[in-house]
Each structure stands twice: as structure tokens, then as C-alpha cells.
Design a protein around this motif. Structure first.
Motif, short mmCIF file in Angstrom:
data_model
loop_
_atom_site.label_atom_id
_atom_site.label_comp_id
_atom_site.label_asym_id
_atom_site.label_seq_id
_atom_site.Cartn_x
_atom_site.Cartn_y
_atom_site.Cartn_z
N ILE A 66 -34.31 -93.98 11.93
CA ILE A 66 -34.25 -94.31 10.50
C ILE A 66 -32.79 -94.48 10.09
N THR A 67 -32.48 -95.62 9.50
CA THR A 67 -31.10 -95.89 9.08
C THR A 67 -30.91 -95.73 7.57
N LYS A 68 -31.98 -95.94 6.80
CA LYS A 68 -31.88 -95.82 5.35
C LYS A 68 -33.18 -95.30 4.76
N ILE A 69 -33.05 -94.53 3.69
CA ILE A 69 -34.20 -94.16 2.87
C ILE A 69 -33.86 -94.58 1.44
N ILE A 70 -34.68 -95.46 0.89
CA ILE A 70 -34.36 -96.08 -0.40
C ILE A 70 -35.45 -95.75 -1.42
N HIS A 71 -35.03 -95.50 -2.65
CA HIS A 71 -35.97 -95.32 -3.75
C HIS A 71 -35.73 -96.44 -4.77
N PHE A 72 -36.73 -97.27 -4.96
CA PHE A 72 -36.66 -98.38 -5.91
C PHE A 72 -37.36 -97.99 -7.21
N GLN A 73 -36.83 -98.45 -8.33
CA GLN A 73 -37.45 -98.20 -9.63
C GLN A 73 -38.39 -99.33 -10.04
N LYS A 74 -38.07 -100.54 -9.61
CA LYS A 74 -38.84 -101.71 -10.05
C LYS A 74 -39.13 -102.61 -8.86
N THR A 75 -40.10 -103.49 -9.05
CA THR A 75 -40.44 -104.47 -8.02
C THR A 75 -40.75 -105.81 -8.67
N VAL A 76 -40.77 -106.85 -7.87
CA VAL A 76 -41.07 -108.19 -8.38
C VAL A 76 -42.55 -108.48 -8.16
N ALA A 77 -43.28 -108.70 -9.24
CA ALA A 77 -44.71 -108.98 -9.16
C ALA A 77 -44.95 -110.38 -8.58
#
Length: 253
Positions: A186-197
Motif C-alpha cells: 500500500i502506497t497511499k490511503i486517501i479520504h475523499f469528501q466528494k465524487t463526480v456523479a
């Protein structure tokens, strides 16, 4: 896993056999519509009422069955510390699709039991009442939905992410064999708030992503999954095991 999928296949074959076996004799107009209405109207209301009772009943029953089969497929693996698999909402949608075919098959069988040799006249009345071959629509719509939903159920039963002490097993919706990754990959763990529908709009939908050293990224909203509060516990576990910090990024593009 093969036993669970086998159960779904057996149920599907049983329902499809009932739907395909339904045959309606050609309308010879030996009786008028008024005569048929007088003979069948009361029982037609009864069958209609029964149909709308069967729909939610099958939806609830199939949802419980699908969720139980999903839990059964992973219950014997004691090495699993955390698991992400289809949630109850996924099974409800698939059960709703399946329930129409199950309800139609049941009504066909019940009508044969109620009307016996007079069954064909009842379905003739049913078709005349709606002005087209409604029985054909019910039959083939039921067949299509049962086949489609059963295929989705089998694929989802085989879809999961298992978090173990030293590795992660990812079996995607479209995969037949899980891919294993060591936690060290695992190189990154990311938390996103929004996404593109799909329509291009940016929507508020917090979710996580794990990026591996082969540049593959797995997201908690993959395969139409809805992220939930338990994901926080899983990713806290990952940060402890890997020593990586969770990167906060606003939009997943």
C-alpha cells in the motif's frame, strides 16, 4: 462459495421452469367478455390482491436469504479481521427485481390450482381486460428480471474485500479469483469528501481509496457500494498496520 451460488441457481431454475411452462390456449371467442367478467371478476380481484401481497413478501424473504448466503460465504474464515462486502441495500434492490418473477410464477401455479381446467378461460379474461396479451408481458418480464437479478446476486456473492493481519484480498464484481496484496504494497490511503456523479455533477459522498504499488486503486464506493461508518474503523486499522497517514483530498476525479 460454490454452495451459495448453487442454491441461487437451483431457485432460479425452479422459477424459470414455472414461468416457461406457462402456456395459454388461443382465444377462440367462444365466450363474450361480459360472460368471462361475470365468471372471474371476483377471483381476479383476489388474485390481484394476492399478487401485491407476494411481491413484498418475496422481497423480504429473498433479501434475508441473499444476506445470509453472503455472511455464510465468509463465516468460516477465522483469519479475517475486517471485511467489506455487499450491504443490505444491495440485496434489497436485487430481491425487488427477483420478486416480480417469483410472484408471477406463484400466481401462475395458484391459478392452475384454483381454476383447474378453467384456467385458460381466466387468463383469456385477464388479457381481454387489459386489451393486450398481458400474460405474455408478465411471463417474459419475469423471466428477464429473474435471470438478470440472479446473475447479479451470484456476482455479488463473489465480491468482497478481506482485511487480514498481513494482507488484503480483493475480489471485484467482475472477477472470479481474488487478488492478494501485502499490506507493505500500500502506497497511499486517501479520504475523499466528494465524487463526480455519472451526469458530471460533483456530489458530497465521503469515501476512502487504497492505492497499491502497481497503481491499482480500490475505493469503498466501487461496484455501486455505499460507504458506511464501519469504514472508518477499517481504515484506522490500516493506518496502524502500515504507518501511513490518511491523505485528505476534496474531490475524487
Amino acid at each position: 462459495m460454490m454452495i451459495q451460488i448453487g442454491i441461487i441457481i437451483v431457485l432460479t431454475v425452479f422459477v424459470l421452469k414455472g414461468l416457461f411452462s406457462f402456456r395459454l390456449e388461443k382465444d377462440d371467442y367462444s365466450k363474450s367478455t361480459d360472460e368471462l367478467r361475470t365468471e372471474f371478476q371476483r377471483k381476479d380481484f383476489l388474485l390481484l390482491f394476492l399478487f401485491f401481497i407476494l411481491l413484498p413478501s418475496f422481497t423480504v424473504g429473498l433479501t434475508i436469504l441473499f444476506d445470509w448466503l453472503s455472511d455464510w460465504s465468509t463465516s468460516n474464515d477465522k483469519s479475517i479481521l475486517h471485511i467489506i462486502k455487499p450491504n443490505i441495500g444491495t440485496w434489497i434492490v436485487m430481491a425487488m427485481m427477483s420478486s416480480l418473477g417469483y410472484a408471477v410464477c406463484s400466481i401462475f401455479k395458484i391459478s392452475k390450482w384454483i381454476f383447474k381446467t378453467n384456467e385458460s378461460n381466466y387468463w383469456t379474461y385477464y388479457n381481454r381486460k387489459y386489451g393486450f396479451k398481458a400474460t405474455r408481458l408478465l411471463k417474459y418480464l419475469g423471466i428477464i428480471l429473474v435471470i438478470f437479478s440472479s446473475t447479479l446476486v451470484c456476482l455479488n456473492l463473489n465480491s468482497y474485500v478481506k482485511f487480514k493481519e498481513t494482507k488484503i484480498e480483493i475480489n471485484e464484481f467482475k472477477s472470479f479469483k481474488p487478488t492478494e496484496y501485502k499490506l507493505e504494497s500500500i502506497t497511499k490511503i486517501i479520504h475523499f469528501q466528494k465524487t463526480v456523479a455519472p451526469n458530471g455533477n460533483i456530489v458530497q459522498k465521503p469515501h476512502y481509496a487504497i492505492v497499491f504499488n502497481d497503481n491499482y486503486a480500490w475505493r469503498t464506493n466501487d461496484n455501486l457500494r455505499t460507504p458506511n461508518i464501519n469504514d472508518d474503523k477499517i481504515f484506522s486499522f490500516l493506518t496502524e498496520k502500515t504507518g501511513l497517514k490518511i491523505e485528505e483530498i476534496e474531490i475524487d476525479q
